[in-house]
Design a protein around this motif. Structure first.
Motif, PDB file in Angstrom:
ATOM      1  N   LEU A  43       1.059  -1.195  -0.122  1.00 44.81           N
ATOM      2  CA  LEU A  43      -0.059  -0.217  -0.095  1.00 44.81           C
ATOM      3  C   LEU A  43       1.099   1.398   0.172  1.00 44.81           C
ATOM      4  O   LEU A  43       0.400   2.220  -0.674  1.00 44.81           O
ATOM      5  CB  LEU A  43      -0.893   0.031   0.963  1.00 44.81           C
ATOM      6  N   LYS A  44       1.936   1.180   0.866  1.00 48.82           N
ATOM      7  CA  LYS A  44       2.686   2.235   0.819  1.00 48.82           C
ATOM      8  C   LYS A  44       3.611   2.514  -0.417  1.00 48.82           C
ATOM      9  O   LYS A  44       3.509   3.720  -1.010  1.00 48.82           O
ATOM     10  CB  LYS A  44       3.935   1.992   2.062  1.00 48.82           C
ATOM     11  N   THR A  53      -4.951   9.109  -2.481  1.00 47.44           N
ATOM     12  CA  THR A  53      -5.575  10.081  -1.333  1.00 47.44           C
ATOM     13  C   THR A  53      -5.951   8.905  -0.024  1.00 47.44           C
ATOM     14  O   THR A  53      -5.733   7.771  -0.242  1.00 47.44           O
ATOM     15  CB  THR A  53      -6.741  10.551  -1.574  1.00 47.44           C
ATOM     16  N   ALA A  54      -5.980   9.623   1.088  1.00 48.38           N
ATOM     17  CA  ALA A  54      -6.424   8.563   2.385  1.00 48.38           C
ATOM     18  C   ALA A  54      -7.553   7.525   2.041  1.00 48.38           C
ATOM     19  O   ALA A  54      -7.672   6.632   2.169  1.00 48.38           O
ATOM     20  CB  ALA A  54      -6.789   9.464   3.707  1.00 48.38           C
ATOM     21  N   ALA A  60      -8.054   0.591  -0.983  1.00 45.18           N
ATOM     22  CA  ALA A  60      -7.092  -0.308  -1.569  1.00 45.18           C
ATOM     23  C   ALA A  60      -6.748  -1.328  -0.529  1.00 45.18           C
ATOM     24  O   ALA A  60      -6.369  -2.549  -1.014  1.00 45.18           O
ATOM     25  CB  ALA A  60      -5.877   0.614  -2.074  1.00 45.18           C
ATOM     26  N   ARG A  61      -6.648  -0.993   0.560  1.00 45.74           N
ATOM     27  CA  ARG A  61      -6.201  -1.848   1.664  1.00 45.74           C
ATOM     28  C   ARG A  61      -6.714  -3.175   1.774  1.00 45.74           C
ATOM     29  O   ARG A  61      -6.109  -4.219   1.462  1.00 45.74           O
ATOM     30  CB  ARG A  61      -6.297  -1.220   3.138  1.00 45.74           C
ATOM     31  N   PRO A  62      -8.412  -3.348   1.712  1.00 43.17           N
ATOM     32  CA  PRO A  62      -9.100  -4.759   1.578  1.00 43.17           C
ATOM     33  C   PRO A  62      -8.608  -5.458   0.421  1.00 43.17           C
ATOM     34  O   PRO A  62      -8.450  -6.637   0.455  1.00 43.17           O
ATOM     35  CB  PRO A  62     -10.451  -4.437   1.897  1.00 43.17           C
ATOM     36  N   ILE A  63      -8.425  -4.809  -0.711  1.00 47.84           N
ATOM     37  CA  ILE A  63      -8.316  -5.228  -1.978  1.00 47.84           C
ATOM     38  C   ILE A  63      -6.779  -6.069  -1.796  1.00 47.84           C
ATOM     39  O   ILE A  63      -6.561  -7.102  -2.394  1.00 47.84           O
ATOM     40  CB  ILE A  63      -8.207  -4.461  -3.098  1.00 47.84           C
ATOM     41  N   LEU A  64      -5.929  -5.436  -1.400  1.00 46.42           N
ATOM     42  CA  LEU A  64      -4.502  -5.883  -1.236  1.00 46.42           C
ATOM     43  C   LEU A  64      -4.285  -7.194  -0.288  1.00 46.42           C
ATOM     44  O   LEU A  64      -3.651  -7.834  -0.358  1.00 46.42           O
ATOM     45  CB  LEU A  64      -3.495  -4.932  -1.128  1.00 46.42           C
ATOM     46  N   GLN A  65      -5.090  -6.867   0.726  1.00 46.67           N
ATOM     47  CA  GLN A  65      -5.145  -8.005   1.571  1.00 46.67           C
ATOM     48  C   GLN A  65      -5.788  -9.018   1.074  1.00 46.67           C
ATOM     49  O   GLN A  65      -5.292 -10.155   1.070  1.00 46.67           O
ATOM     50  CB  GLN A  65      -5.973  -7.664   2.818  1.00 46.67           C
ATOM     51  N   GLU A  66      -6.737  -8.811   0.421  1.00 52.24           N
ATOM     52  CA  GLU A  66      -7.447 -10.202  -0.405  1.00 52.24           C
ATOM     53  C   GLU A  66      -6.391 -10.742  -1.430  1.00 52.24           C
ATOM     54  O   GLU A  66      -6.221 -12.013  -1.242  1.00 52.24           O
ATOM     55  CB  GLU A  66      -8.825  -9.825  -1.125  1.00 52.24           C
ATOM     56  N   LYS A  98      -8.493  -4.701 -11.471  1.00 51.33           N
ATOM     57  CA  LYS A  98      -9.973  -4.047 -11.859  1.00 51.33           C
ATOM     58  C   LYS A  98     -10.548  -3.400 -11.029  1.00 51.33           C
ATOM     59  O   LYS A  98     -11.013  -2.336 -10.667  1.00 51.33           O
ATOM     60  CB  LYS A  98     -10.624  -5.321 -12.326  1.00 51.33           C
ATOM     61  N   GLN A  99     -10.355  -4.162  -9.385  1.00 57.53           N
ATOM     62  CA  GLN A  99     -11.178  -3.438  -8.357  1.00 57.53           C
ATOM     63  C   GLN A  99     -10.405  -2.032  -7.929  1.00 57.53           C
ATOM     64  O   GLN A  99     -11.145  -1.041  -7.560  1.00 57.53           O
ATOM     65  CB  GLN A  99     -11.077  -4.207  -7.337  1.00 57.53           C
ATOM     66  N   MET A 100      -9.076  -2.120  -8.080  1.00 59.44           N
ATOM     67  CA  MET A 100      -8.205  -0.809  -7.871  1.00 59.44           C
ATOM     68  C   MET A 100      -8.600   0.176  -8.772  1.00 59.44           C
ATOM     69  O   MET A 100      -8.619   1.333  -8.620  1.00 59.44           O
ATOM     70  CB  MET A 100      -6.669  -1.265  -7.863  1.00 59.44           C
ATOM     71  N   ARG A 101      -8.589  -0.105  -9.979  1.00 58.33           N
ATOM     72  CA  ARG A 101      -9.097   0.896 -11.196  1.00 58.33           C
ATOM     73  C   ARG A 101     -10.354   1.559 -11.148  1.00 58.33           C
ATOM     74  O   ARG A 101     -10.541   2.783 -11.518  1.00 58.33           O
ATOM     75  CB  ARG A 101      -8.560   0.353 -12.457  1.00 58.33           C
TER      76      ARG A 101
END
Length: 133
Positions: A43-44, A53-54, A60-66, A98-101
């Motif tokens: 994430l960083k 942005t915050a 993004a955090r839950p997407i990256l965790q998944e 796709k989710q991030m975009r």
């Protein structure tokens, strides 16, 4: 073309995950902290590269965790062949990308495309692209 994009997105995401994974070797043995470290590092990295942005970071955090959890599960599944593992990773990365975009600005999407191109030495196709490459 989609396979190239999957590979590009996957490599960018795995690169960021691997940076975090390397750093977890020096953290406390707490399993939750170790699992969270690669996600926070990823994430960083993308936050800095894409100027998230915050609010975008929170999305993004839950997407990256998944994605991290899914890639761990795929890597740990010894019943999969290398080809099956590669395909499963590709699907996972495509879903995450796709989710991030969905919440990135057009400028951030361009930056992400540039990151992927730098990682793989050229432009890549994206869902919705109609121009042949």
């Amino acid at each position: 073309m989609i396979r190239i994009r999957l590979l590009a997105a996957g490599t960018v995401l795995m690169f960021a995950l691997s940076i975090g994974a390397q750093q977890t070797t020096t953290t406390s043995p707490d399993t939750h902290a170790i699992a969270a470290a690669p996600v926070e590092q990823h994430l960083k990295v993308i936050s800095e590269k894409l100027a998230l942005t915050a609010d975008q970071q929170d999305k993004a955090r839950p997407i990256l965790q998944e994605m991290h959890d899914g890639s761990q599960k795929i890597n740990d599944d010894q019943t999969l062949t290398a080809e099956q593992r590669h395909a499963a990773m590709g699907e996972l990365f495509m879903k995450s990308d796709k989710q991030m975009r969905e919440f990135l600005t057009d400028d951030q999407k361009k930056k992400l495309d540039e990151m992927e191109a730098q990682m793989h030495g050229g432009p890549h196709d994206h869902p919705g692209d109609t121009a042949p490459q």
